[in-house]
Design a protein around this motif. Sequence first.
Motif, PDB file in Angstrom:
ATOM      1  N   LYS A 179       0.817  -1.208   0.000  1.00  0.00           N
ATOM      2  CA  LYS A 179       0.000   0.000   0.000  1.00  0.00           C
ATOM      3  C   LYS A 179       0.850   1.257   0.000  1.00  0.00           C
ATOM      4  CE  LYS A 179      -2.851  -2.930   0.827  1.00  0.00           C
ATOM      5  NZ  LYS A 179      -2.472  -4.223   1.363  1.00  0.00           N
ATOM      6  N   GLU A 180       1.922   1.224   0.761  1.00  0.00           N
ATOM      7  CA  GLU A 180       2.790   2.398   0.774  1.00  0.00           C
ATOM      8  C   GLU A 180       3.846   2.175  -0.270  1.00  0.00           C
ATOM      9  OE1 GLU A 180       3.782   3.218   4.900  1.00  0.00           O
ATOM     10  OE2 GLU A 180       1.664   2.886   5.260  1.00  0.00           O
ATOM     11  N   TYR A 291       8.560   1.361  10.947  1.00  0.00           N
ATOM     12  CA  TYR A 291       8.396   0.042  10.352  1.00  0.00           C
ATOM     13  C   TYR A 291       7.115  -0.620  10.833  1.00  0.00           C
ATOM     14  CZ  TYR A 291      12.982   0.368   8.307  1.00  0.00           C
ATOM     15  OH  TYR A 291      14.040   0.776   7.549  1.00  0.00           O
ATOM     16  N   LEU A 292       6.822  -0.435  12.108  1.00  0.00           N
ATOM     17  CA  LEU A 292       5.601  -1.003  12.672  1.00  0.00           C
ATOM     18  C   LEU A 292       4.383  -0.434  11.946  1.00  0.00           C
ATOM     19  CD1 LEU A 292       4.862  -2.899  14.991  1.00  0.00           C
ATOM     20  CD2 LEU A 292       4.366  -0.883  16.351  1.00  0.00           C
ATOM     21  N   GLY A 293       4.414   0.865  11.691  1.00  0.00           N
ATOM     22  CA  GLY A 293       3.315   1.517  10.984  1.00  0.00           C
ATOM     23  C   GLY A 293       3.103   0.896   9.617  1.00  0.00           C
ATOM     24  N   ASN A 297      -0.248  -0.984   8.250  1.00  0.00           N
ATOM     25  CA  ASN A 297      -0.978  -0.647   7.036  1.00  0.00           C
ATOM     26  C   ASN A 297      -1.100  -1.826   6.085  1.00  0.00           C
ATOM     27  OD1 ASN A 297      -1.830   1.938   7.476  1.00  0.00           O
ATOM     28  ND2 ASN A 297       0.144   2.825   6.894  1.00  0.00           N
ATOM     29  N   GLU A 298      -0.062  -2.607   5.986  1.00  0.00           N
ATOM     30  CA  GLU A 298      -0.120  -3.759   5.093  1.00  0.00           C
ATOM     31  C   GLU A 298      -1.050  -4.831   5.663  1.00  0.00           C
ATOM     32  OE1 GLU A 298       1.015  -3.620   2.161  1.00  0.00           O
ATOM     33  OE2 GLU A 298       2.203  -1.807   2.470  1.00  0.00           O
ATOM     34  N   ALA A 299      -1.020  -4.974   6.993  1.00  0.00           N
ATOM     35  CA  ALA A 299      -1.769  -6.058   7.630  1.00  0.00           C
ATOM     36  C   ALA A 299      -3.278  -5.894   7.428  1.00  0.00           C
ATOM     37  CB  ALA A 299      -1.440  -6.142   9.107  1.00  0.00           C
TER      38      ALA A 299
END
Length: 314
Positions: A179-180, A291-293, A297-299
Amino acid sequence: MNKKVSILIPCFNEEEGLPMLYDALCGTKGICENLKEYDFEILLINDGSKDNTLNIIKTYAEIDKRIKYISLSRNFGKECAMLSGFDYASGDCMVIMDADLQHPPTLIPEMLKYWEQGYEDVYAKRKSRGKESWLRKRLSLTYYNLLQKTSRFDILENVGDFRLLDRKCIDALQTMREKERYTKGMFAWIGFKKKEILFEQGDRLTGKSAWRFRDLLNLGIEGVTSFTTAPLRFSTIVGFIISMIAFSYMCWVLLKALIWGDPVAGYPSMMIVILFLGGIQLLSLGIIGEYLGRIFNEAKGRPVYIIGETNVDK
Ligand code: UDP
Ligand code: MG
């Protein structure tokens, strides 16, 4: 049968520029009219424009069968708009260009020439960066050096999205659905046989650039966090070095207290240590958070874009 070339153009509030663009591509002197040995498909992605862009595109689509459009349900950003183009383009190859004619269509025949020679990714590199502040130039230079050093593949400077991609590259890019997105890095990541050509980038003819400094900064962070984990490594190393120093200092303080005793003192040194360590901790947390962000977002597993309307059938 002729080979088919898709021309992918993301458009965001480009109502003023579209007539000129159409003319440059489909007018009597246009590329598509004069390269008879190819069939063209012009795939305009309306990235949630607030102005009349969509209506103008639709009127062109009515008079010209080569014009295809996809209108996204809102502004998803150029990177996501491009993915929708990768999904729906039907050509044997694809040229990606901007709507503002900063990417001269006159370069397309040269790109096609190299494609016929077997190159799979013909990218155009700017000879100069045009009107830009000194600071912006320096920042971008340092940035690319950093990316280069920390990743395994070449993310090139002064190379934008203006390029010709073979069907193989398009298929590869379609499989990358994060997504990003940092498409520039993806072009490098997928590999394939690349060829560089040079061009002089003009200034935007109409409208204004939709990118503010903030967007550039975001895209920059995107580029780093989606293509290298070097910052995580960096915070590990810094953390390690600092704990070593802290440990030695601790031994020293302990020894000193044991040997000479310690009348309470040392407010400045204590403050320095606390503030310094606090700073490093916050920085590392921030890096981890970045990285967590991304993982967050991907999850969620949402689609990258939503189509409002289109005349492409798939
Ligand atoms: N664009 C887009 N969505 C956005 C911002 C830009 O599709 O949210 C398109 C825009 O219409 C243009 C291209 O991306 O065709 C490049 O944008 P711009 O010229 O503003 O960027 P610059 O040339 O300054 O990098
Ligand atoms: Mg531009």
